[in-house]
Enzyme design. Structure first.
Site, PDB file in Angstrom:
ATOM      1  N   HIS A 247      56.559  93.823  39.198  1.00 54.64           N
ATOM      2  CA  HIS A 247      57.852  94.078  39.637  1.00 54.64           C
ATOM      3  C   HIS A 247      57.269  96.195  38.604  1.00 54.64           C
ATOM      4  CE1 HIS A 247      62.181  94.925  40.608  1.00 54.64           C
ATOM      5  NE2 HIS A 247      61.887  95.878  39.355  1.00 54.64           N
ATOM      6  N   GLU A 248      57.350  95.612  37.608  1.00 57.57           N
ATOM      7  CA  GLU A 248      57.606  97.234  36.834  1.00 57.57           C
ATOM      8  C   GLU A 248      55.913  97.512  37.807  1.00 57.57           C
ATOM      9  OE1 GLU A 248      59.926  98.205  35.135  1.00 57.57           O
ATOM     10  OE2 GLU A 248      61.195  95.963  35.521  1.00 57.57           O
ATOM     11  N   HIS A 251      57.166  99.708  40.638  1.00 61.70           N
ATOM     12  CA  HIS A 251      57.511 101.124  40.150  1.00 61.70           C
ATOM     13  C   HIS A 251      56.293 102.185  39.183  1.00 61.70           C
ATOM     14  CE1 HIS A 251      61.303  99.904  40.440  1.00 61.70           C
ATOM     15  NE2 HIS A 251      61.777  99.112  39.669  1.00 61.70           N
TER      16      HIS A 251
END
Length: 983
Positions: A247-248, A251
């Protein structure tokens, strides 16, 4: 789908079962948990070039330059070099945050599986979304060489300076260990605070003028909580399968949350991710919002790890556009970290030495260094040279064979430095017998030896003209401790790009066995900033070779002394400086102690130290101090004194017996012996004190608290002046503020430290706080006894001025007594610090800024007689000024008096039925009023027993139309004013 989002930094936070945090969340609860939206808005206000609109336009322009075919099917696999910074708390490998390499390996595998749709659960993607599932063709690999060109496994283990890190402290976390973000994808793994599972820095575009848009390359990377790193079946709330990192990482490469961090009208800028009203938790595969099925399996939602399994084609297009165009993302694909370190046939290098700096008491030093054959071929003949201050001291030659990859430690002859000073020690390795070293940049090392001076205790160093005999250790050879006017400091403001660099300065060596109770203190100055520079003091017990004992850190004590400025901060005023005192009692048996002051650049303003002292502590083993007298009663009317004395054990040891004595004219009046309780060090307690009525009308009691400390008595004294004062005043009443005339006001100054004083320049009383250094000292100003039996409404008005310094905070309170001043139990006004301030600054203002205050006393008029006590609690900051202290007859504050010197004004004029008088006399006195017609005939007259500044209304309806004269007579003045009656 047209939507709007502001961000350059993305955070992923889960807490409990329900996950709710976003970059620009419209949810109030989320904003309370995380200040990221405010932080991002502030960043965009400061740097408009970082706006979402510009970034998204840049992405769109780049995407349009590529064909749909190349976007979706023909992306070339790129490698990204990764370095994992494992920031732990000193645990052995495999315990707590010091994770096993196998777990780190698995996390890297998970990233590659998820980004290339090789994850085993990809088959569970809902049929609705399988056709848009994407592989990014990105491979994450361990960095193959470190920034120095040495071989690495891509894992760095560092004991952190903090046990946990919040996202507000991301600069602190990244400074613990950092490799250049242009060449390495930094992944910090630590114990993250505040419910955060991770965060990532958002990429920037390379539009014209945006070369410096990121503004902080030193925090560029991904941060992950070690509990949710890799596979961990024991992680709370949900089982970690390594998807927090996925997920990170999304980003990091420009992906936004699929719900757009808003609602159905807010976009993630990917057309194939359905709109969603909010984030999702758990794994509800049938969740439908915004009129369509939510993609809860997308890695950019907040569902459980076991639910996530898909990225989309538009997300791939976005990521590949960033990878191929965003400056620090593109440079990763071309990084030297992807290359194996260079290999030469003959490469002999120096790898380690004692340390960059070292010290000793005796002057004896054992120099040594380590050499390594970093080449492919064995080396049989070589030498190592040592130079002292540029002069060749010793050469050691070797004829043994050093195989490829083999190391050897070289020991030189013992050195003895007799003179105090700093010496440079330079090592160089050379190949002999005609062979040439194919890489020379690793052939030499430089270190410094410092023979420290010896200091005697007590010790005082004022950095006014020189730094000696202190030694600077400038490891990075950039900005360092510098001599300024009457201080040393570091020019951090001019070097904000050097985040994390540490500057050290070493004290002389002290023998602590020569002092009973040692105490260290230093005087410092620093302007406020978003992240203050870190300042630590370490002690060494081996003459400066190692500094392992942390005796002070500003992570506990804030070292900001002045308000933030947008320029280089230079301390000018007394309040720009403050002092920290450190108890070093535990070092009293150490024979050789020196200190290292370490200041770490946190992109803040300059830091200064003007004094450094080591001396006997003023703190005694046993001592009790009088803190305050509760229910104070220095004025009495035919009764004795009684109240509560608050005392505190300010000594080092617990106290089980002490006594309190009350003296009048040096004669013992009362004595209390306490031996039935233990007063713990630092503890406060209260003792009820009853004193008989004194024979004299005016005098002063001396109250002593006596403690036996070893072979002596420790006495602390508190003074209680008294006065038989039953004189009553009628409101209205104003404090005249003229010297030697206090209108029957009474000052109570228990420490005899001057207290309230009259300021001629400002025609006001001031608290004198700037000159009173005793901590939390109090002073009182007590009003006359007011007879309010015939008053329906009463108000207190006064003007106040207080310039709040950055560090100190005076307190001002008003108490009311309804028993002739025997006890002041009703607190009717209390302000301190910012709420009290009328201006802010460490400088003494040339002109005071005033604020008018009003306190309604009407609820107390039924008491018949009242007194007020004005109390200041000092903090050695700025003075509190009071003027125009007035008891006003009325329930609301009076309107401003017209700008006139007249003792009264009348209105309305012309009048019809009622005429109003607004009085403004300097001194209260009886007033005789007359209304006369123009012939001098008295038409109306009345007397007011006391006039000052009140309003008086009287009926004139019986007067005929025409002009009249209002005349006021007092003992001091006669004044007249014309007015007209108009029917």
């Amino acid at each position: 789908m047209k939507k709007l989002h502001h961000s350059n930094l993305i955070f992923f936070i889960r807490s409990g079962v329900f996950i709710l945090i976003s970059l620009l969340s419209i949810n109030i609860k989320a904003q309370e948990r995380c200040a990221v939206p405010q932080l991002l808005e502030e960043r965009e206000n400061r740097k408009p070039e970082l706006s979402t609109e510009k970034f998204e336009k840049w992405i769109e322009d780049k995407k349009n330059l590529q064909s749909p075919f190349s976007q979706r099917t023909q992306a070339v696999t790129v490698e990204i070099p990764v370095v994992f910074h494992i920031i732990h708390n000193g645990e052995p490998v495999g315990t707590g945050g010091n994770l096993l390499k196998s777990r780190i390996d698995r996390q890297l595998e998970i990233l590659n599986e998820d980004f290339n749709r090789l994850n085993s659960d990809s088959s569970e993607t809902l049929d609705d979304f399988k056709s848009i599932a994407a592989s990014f063709e990105i491979e994450f690999v361990y960095a193959r060489q470190d920034p120095d060109g040495q071989e690495t496994n891509g894992i760095v283990r560092i004991p952190g300076s903090q046990s946990t890190y919040s996202y507000q402290e991301r600069t602190i976390l990244s400074a613990e260990s950092y490799w250049p973000a242009e060449d390495y994808l930094n992944i910090w793994v630590a114990d993250l605070a505040g419910g955060s599972l991770g965060w990532a820095e958002f990429p920037v575009s390379n539009l014209a003028g945006l070369d410096e848009a990121s503004n902080n390359r030193l925090i560029d990377g991904v941060s992950l909580d070690y509990v949710y790193f890799g596979e961990n079946p024991d992680s709370p709330t949900f089982e970690s399968k390594g998807r927090t990192a996925t997920h990170e990482m999304g980003h990091f490469f420009g992906l936004r949350h699929i719900w757009g961090d808003g609602g159905c009208s807010v976009d993630d800028f990917c057309d194939d991710t359905p709109e969603a009203s909010s984030s999702s938790t758990g794994c509800n595969l049938s969740k439908t919002t915004c009129g369509s099925l939510d993609m809860v399996q997308n890695f950019m939602d907040y569902t459980n790890d076991e639910c996530m399994n898909v990225f989309t084609l538009d997300q791939k297009t976005r990521v590949r556009t960033v990878v191929e165009n965003s400056p620090r993302r593109l440079s990763l694909t071309e990084s030297r970290g992807l290359e194996n370190p260079p290999v030469f046939n003959r490469d002999l290098g120096l790898t380690e030495l004692n340390s960059r700096f070292t010290g000793s008491c005796s002057g004896n030093f054992n120099p040594q260094t380590t050499i390594k054959n970093q080449g492919m071929l064995p080396i049989g003949e070589y030498s190592v040279q040592m130079f002292i201050d540029g002069i060749l001291e010793e050469t050691i030659e070797f004829n043994d064979t050093l195989q490829s990859g083999q190391e050897k430690t070289v020991y030189f002859s013992l050195l003895n430095f007799e003179e105090t000073g700093q010496y440079s020690i330079f090592y160089r390795v050379n190949l002999t017998n005609g062979f040439e070293d194919e890489r020379m940049e690793n052939n030499q090392k430089l270190e410094y030896y410092q023979k420290l001076a010896e200091g005697t205790l007590p010790y005082e160093k004022k950095f006014q003209n020189n730094i000696a005999p202190w030694f600077i250790r400038n490891i990075d050879e950039e900005e360092t401790w510098t001599l300024y006017d009457n201080a040393i400091g570091i020019p951090f403001y001019e070097n904000r790009q050097n985040f994390g660099q540490k500057e050290e300065i070493i004290s002389p060596i002290f023998d602590f066995t020569t002092i009973e109770v040692p105490e260290l203190s230093f005087v410092f100055a620093q302007a406020e900033d978003s992240i203050p520079n870190r300042v630590s003091i370490y002690a060494s017990y081996d003459c400066g070779r190692t500094f392992n004992d942390l005796v002070f850190s500003n992570s506990i004590t804030d070292l900001s002394t002045a308000y933030e400025v947008d320029s280089i901060f230079s301390p000018e005023f007394r309040l720009d400086w403050d002092t920290v005192k450190i108890d070093l009692n535990r070092l009293k048996d150490e024979e050789s102690v020196c200190f290292n002051i370490v200041a770490e650049n946190r992109l803040s303003n300059n830091f200064y130290i003007s004094e450094f002292n080591v001396k006997e502590s003023d703190k005694k083993n046993k001592e009790i101090e009088i803190i305050r007298w509760e229910d104070i009663n220095p004025l009495f009317c035919d009764e004795g004194f009684e109240g509560i004395l608050t005392i505190k054990n300010v000594g080092r040891e617990n106290i089980s017996n002490y006594k309190i004595q009350v003296l009048n004219n040096n004669e013992l009046t009362k004595e209390y012996i306490i031996n039935d309780e233990v007063l713990v060090s630092g503890q406060e307690t209260q003792v009820e004190i009853i004193i008989p009525q004194p024979e004299q009308n005016i005098g002063e009691y001396e109250i002593r608290v006596i403690t036996n400390n070893t072979e002596e008595e420790v006495i602390n004294t508190f003074y209680l002046p008294f006065q038989n004062n039953c004189f009553e005043e009628l409101p209205p009443l104003r404090l005249s503020l003229r010297e030697n005339d206090n209108d029957n006001w009474f000052e109570f100054n228990p420490d005899k430290d001057q207290g309230w004083v009259f300021s001629t320049d400002n025609r006001a009383v001031n608290s004198n706080s700037s000159n009173i250094t005793k901590e939390s000292s109090e002073d009182w100003l007590i009003s006359p006894l007011l007879d309010v039996s015939n008053t329906n409404y009463l108000g207190l008005i006064f003007d106040l001025s207080y310039r709040k310094p950055f560090r100190q905070a005076e307190k001002f309170e008003i108490y009311l007594s309804d028993d002739n001043g025997k006890n002041f139990n009703s607190l009717i006004y209390s302000k301190s610090g910012d709420s009290l301030a009328t201006s802010f600054g460490n400088d003494v203002p040339n002109q005071l800024i005033w604020r008018n205050e009003f306190v309604d006393l009407s609820p107390y008029v039924f008491k018949e007689k009242i007194r007020l006590a004005f109390k200041v609690t000092h903090d050695n900051g700025q003075n509190i000024y009071l003027k125009n202290i007035t008891f006003f007859v009325g329930q609301s504050p009076p309107p401003p008096y017209p700008n006139t010197r007249k003792p009264f004004v009348i209105y309305p004029n012309p009048a019809k039925n009622d005429l109003n008088l607004h009085l403004n006399l300097e001194i209260a006195e009886e007033g005789f009023f007359q209304v006369l017609d123009m012939t001098g005939k008295v038409m109306l007259e009345f007397t007011e027993p006391k006039i000052l500044n009140q309003f008086i209304s009287f009926n004139v309806s019986q007067l005929a139309e025409g002009m009249y004269i209002l005349r006021l007579n007092t003992k001091r003045i006669t004044a007249t004013e014309r007015f007209m009656i108009q029917k």
